[in-house]
Structure formats: structure tokens, C-alpha cells
Design an enzyme around this catalytic site. Structure first.
Site, PDB file in Angstrom:
ATOM      1  N   ASP A   1       0.833  -1.209   0.000  1.00  0.00           N
ATOM      2  CA  ASP A   1       0.000   0.000   0.000  1.00  0.00           C
ATOM      3  C   ASP A   1       0.867   1.258   0.000  1.00  0.00           C
ATOM      4  O   ASP A   1       1.982   1.254   0.523  1.00  0.00           O
ATOM      5  CB  ASP A   1      -0.914  -0.031   1.244  1.00  0.00           C
ATOM      6  N   GLY A   2       0.321   2.315  -0.585  1.00  0.00           N
ATOM      7  CA  GLY A   2       0.993   3.620  -0.520  1.00  0.00           C
ATOM      8  C   GLY A   2       1.560   4.128  -1.835  1.00  0.00           C
ATOM      9  O   GLY A   2       2.239   5.158  -1.846  1.00  0.00           O
ATOM     10  N   ASN A   3       1.262   3.455  -2.933  1.00  0.00           N
ATOM     11  CA  ASN A   3       1.764   3.920  -4.239  1.00  0.00           C
ATOM     12  C   ASN A   3       1.259   5.319  -4.563  1.00  0.00           C
ATOM     13  O   ASN A   3       2.006   6.165  -5.062  1.00  0.00           O
ATOM     14  CB  ASN A   3       1.301   2.980  -5.364  1.00  0.00           C
ATOM     15  N   GLY A   4      -0.026   5.548  -4.311  1.00  0.00           N
ATOM     16  CA  GLY A   4      -0.639   6.843  -4.632  1.00  0.00           C
ATOM     17  C   GLY A   4      -0.022   7.965  -3.816  1.00  0.00           C
ATOM     18  O   GLY A   4       0.306   9.036  -4.349  1.00  0.00           O
TER      19      GLY A   4
ATOM     20  N   ASN B   1     -10.993  -2.933  -5.301  1.00  0.00           N
ATOM     21  CA  ASN B   1     -10.273  -1.921  -6.082  1.00  0.00           C
ATOM     22  C   ASN B   1     -10.984  -1.544  -7.386  1.00  0.00           C
ATOM     23  O   ASN B   1     -10.625  -0.554  -8.023  1.00  0.00           O
ATOM     24  CB  ASN B   1      -8.827  -2.356  -6.358  1.00  0.00           C
TER      25      ASN B   1
ATOM     26  N   GLU C   1       1.964 -13.341  12.383  1.00  0.00           N
ATOM     27  CA  GLU C   1       2.443 -12.127  13.043  1.00  0.00           C
ATOM     28  C   GLU C   1       2.123 -10.959  12.110  1.00  0.00           C
ATOM     29  O   GLU C   1       2.373 -11.031  10.903  1.00  0.00           O
ATOM     30  CB  GLU C   1       3.961 -12.201  13.289  1.00  0.00           C
TER      31      GLU C   1
HETATM   32  C1  IPE Z   1      -5.357  -2.838  -0.220  1.00  0.00           C
HETATM   33  O1  IPE Z   1      -5.053  -1.492  -0.406  1.00  0.00           O
HETATM   34  C2  IPE Z   1      -5.335  -3.550  -1.545  1.00  0.00           C
HETATM   35  C3  IPE Z   1      -4.019  -3.694  -2.156  1.00  0.00           C
HETATM   36  C4  IPE Z   1      -2.864  -3.301  -1.656  1.00  0.00           C
HETATM   37  C5  IPE Z   1      -4.033  -4.327  -3.447  1.00  0.00           C
HETATM   38  P1  IPE Z   1      -6.182  -0.381  -0.554  1.00  0.00           P
HETATM   39  O2  IPE Z   1      -5.464   0.914  -0.696  1.00  0.00           O
HETATM   40  O3  IPE Z   1      -7.107  -0.759  -1.633  1.00  0.00           O
HETATM   41  O4  IPE Z   1      -6.953  -0.485   0.835  1.00  0.00           O
HETATM   42  P2  IPE Z   1      -7.907   0.537   1.573  1.00  0.00           P
HETATM   43  O5  IPE Z   1      -8.956   0.950   0.595  1.00  0.00           O
HETATM   44  O6  IPE Z   1      -7.064   1.701   1.997  1.00  0.00           O
HETATM   45  O7  IPE Z   1      -8.440  -0.227   2.742  1.00  0.00           O
HETATM   46  C1  IPE Z   2      -1.499   0.239  -3.389  1.00  0.00           C
HETATM   47  O1  IPE Z   2      -1.303   1.609  -3.420  1.00  0.00           O
HETATM   48  C2  IPE Z   2      -1.702  -0.337  -4.766  1.00  0.00           C
HETATM   49  C3  IPE Z   2      -3.055  -0.853  -5.012  1.00  0.00           C
HETATM   50  C4  IPE Z   2      -4.047  -0.855  -4.184  1.00  0.00           C
HETATM   51  C5  IPE Z   2      -3.275  -1.419  -6.332  1.00  0.00           C
HETATM   52  P1  IPE Z   2      -2.530   2.608  -3.413  1.00  0.00           P
HETATM   53  O2  IPE Z   2      -2.922   2.907  -4.817  1.00  0.00           O
HETATM   54  O3  IPE Z   2      -3.626   2.100  -2.552  1.00  0.00           O
HETATM   55  O4  IPE Z   2      -1.857   3.884  -2.761  1.00  0.00           O
HETATM   56  P2  IPE Z   2      -2.511   4.899  -1.738  1.00  0.00           P
HETATM   57  O5  IPE Z   2      -3.085   4.098  -0.614  1.00  0.00           O
HETATM   58  O6  IPE Z   2      -3.557   5.665  -2.491  1.00  0.00           O
HETATM   59  O7  IPE Z   2      -1.363   5.763  -1.312  1.00  0.00           O
HETATM   60 MG    MG Z   3      -4.111   2.345  -0.612  1.00  0.00          MG
END
Ligand code: IPE
Ligand code: IPE
Ligand code: MG
Length: 247
Positions: free
Chosen positions: A27-30, A75, A214
Site C-alpha cells: 500500500d501507498g503507491n498513490g 479496487n 504475526e
Molecule cells: C489494499 O489497499 C489492496 C491492495 C494493496 C491491493 P487499498 O489501498 O485498496 O486499501 P484501503 O482501501 O485503503 O483499505
Molecule cells: C497500493 O497503493 C496499490 C493498489 C491498491 C493497487 P494505493 O494505490 O492504494 O496507494 P494509496 O493508498 O492511495 O497511497
Molecule cells: Mg491504498
């Protein structure tokens, strides 16, 4: 009791607790992209780079299985353009990295309802897993259109079908019968579940499988996760005391 294997007696075995199966909510790419005033796609691209680095590191460390959450069943709620970008990156990843996975003896698995993807992508995924099916090395499972609740509902349906058809008695529905029908049935038990980006929730990932895993929540955004962060996570796992309900 089986006699101890020679490796059980090696001194290193007592000090290095290596998880057999590590799962990661990437998580956290965006947010990584936003911090740099870049489009979200740039973050996803760097996320793929992190997948490369981390899976290579995991193999080098001798981790038997890694499961990566790449696309959740929720997603689809994202804008169509972003969903399209993610599918494009998946196609690109298969094209660019499959040869390496085959060469590295990796057994590629997909968990989740990926058959909902477009037919050409489904064919690519089937071809990719097929090409690694004779391999005998580390397992790499990618969660695509995966949702734990839907996975469990699917198991319930299959068990009901078997009972209805007389293939199984209600009393035979035990935890093992459920495990055997999960998408993860051929992966080792989940030892360590990591979520990056500071969020502390499971977002419908491996709910059953995480029963005694864990949990590790790290602030690092996924595109910044690398071999070093993975080592730190493994070290943190090594410091945990697992009890499984005992003393
Ligand atoms: C969880 O991340 C799904 C993946 C990493 C593929 P999200 O970014 O979709 O999760 P929420 O919406 O913050 O719970
Ligand atoms: C995780 O990064 C990748 C996927 C869910 C596909 P996000 O796209 O959820 O990144 P944030 O949470 O918006 O930073
Ligand atoms: Mg996310």
C-alpha cells in the site's frame, strides 16, 4: 516422532527464525506519487519496481513463499482509468518478468477471482502460471481481484454442493476441509503479514489465513520498500514470541 533432520541441529536454526510464508499488503503507491507531485500511475510503476526488488530479496533470503496483494476485489471502485493502468502494468510485468521467474525456478500462483479480468489478460495469467508449473522452487502468489470474504463464501458454496451431492457429510466440515478449498491451499501456513504505508487494517486480505500470523505495520510507502526493509521486517519477526494459544 520423526527423527530430527540434520538441519534442525544446526546452531543457526535456533537463532534465525525465518518465516516460511510472508504476505504483503503493498500500500501507498498513490501517496508516494502525490508527495512528488506525480500522477498516481508513477507510484504504481515504482510499486512494480519494488515487487521486483522484494521478490528477488525474498528468494535470496530463502523465504519459501510470498503472497502479494496486487488488486483487491474492492479496487474496482477506483476510477476506470486507474483500474486500466493497473491492468496495463500487470500485463507489462508478465511480459517483462516471466522469463526470470521461470529461470529462477519460481512457482507462480494467482489467488483471487482473476477470471473476471479481460479474456486476453486471463489467458496471459494462465499461460504464465502454466509456464512455471514444472518448477520446484519458491512460491510467488499474486492476489488479483482477491477478497477474503468472497474466497470463504466460495468455500462454503463448494462444501454445501458436496454435502448436497452426498460426497461429504456435514460432520466432515472441519477447519482442514475449509483450508483445503482456500485459494492458498498449496501454500505454507502464513507466518508474517506486512502492510506498508502506515494503514493498520487488513482490507479483506487473508482473513482466515492470518489467524496466527504475526502482523507488522510499517510506515514505509510500498515504492520505497526494498531488500533492506524486508530484512528489517524479517528481523522483527524473529524477535516475536509466537505462542499459538500455548505457553
Ligand atoms: C489494499 O489497499 C489492496 C491492495 C494493496 C491491493 P487499498 O489501498 O485498496 O486499501 P484501503 O482501501 O485503503 O483499505
Ligand atoms: C497500493 O497503493 C496499490 C493498489 C491498491 C493497487 P494505493 O494505490 O492504494 O496507494 P494509496 O493508498 O492511495 O497511497
Ligand atoms: Mg491504498
Amino acid at each position: 516422532m520423526k527423527p530430527a533432520a540434520a538441519t534442525d541441529l544446526a546452531p543457526a536454526a535456533a537463532t534465525v527464525a525465518l518465516p516460511r510464508h510472508v504476505a504483503i499488503i503493498m500500500d501507498g503507491n498513490g501517496r508516494w506519487a502525490k508527495k512528488r507531485h506525480l500522477p498516481r500511475l508513477a507510484g504504481h510503476k515504482m510499486g512494480v519496481e519494488a515487487v521486483r526488488k522484494v521478490t528477488r530479496a525474498g528468494r535470496a533470503m530463502g523465504i519459501e513463499a510470498m503472497t502479494l496483494y496486487a488488486f483487491s476485489s474492492e479496487n474496482w471502485r477506483r476510477p476506470e482509468e486507474e483500474v486500466g493502468d493497473l491492468m496495463g502494468l500487470l500485463r507489462h510485468f508478465i511480459r517483462s518478468d516471466l522469463d526470470e521467474l521461470v529461470r529462477e525456478n519460481v512457482r507462480l500462483r494467482v489467488i483471487g477471482d482473476y477470471r473476471r479480468f479481460s479474456p486476453d489478460l486471463v489467458a496471459m495469467i494462465d499461460d504464465a502460471t502454466g509456464r512455471t508449473s514444472a518448477n520446484t522452487g519458491p512460491l510467488l502468489a499474486i492476489a488479483l481481484n482477491y477478497g477474503s470474504q468472497a474466497e470463504l463464501a466460495g468455500v462454503a458454496q463448494e462444501l454445501a454442493r458436496r454435502v448436497r451431492d452426498g460426497a461429504m457429510a456435514i460432520e466432515d466440515i472441519d477447519t482442514q476441509a475449509i483450508e483445503n478449498l482456500l485459494d492458498t491451499h498449496d501454500l505454507p501456513p502464513l507466518d508474517l503479514l506486512i502492510r506498508t504505508s502506515g494503514e493498520q487494517r487488513l482490507s479483506n486480505f487473508l482473513l482466515w489465513q492470518a489467524a496466527y500470523a504475526e502482523l507488522l505495520f510499517v510506515d514505509t510507502l510500498w515504492p520505497d520498500f526494498d531488500a533492506e526493509t524486508l530484512s528489517q521486517a524479517i528481523a522483527a519477526f524473529g524477535r516475536r514470541q509466537r505462542r499459538f494459544g500455548g505457553l
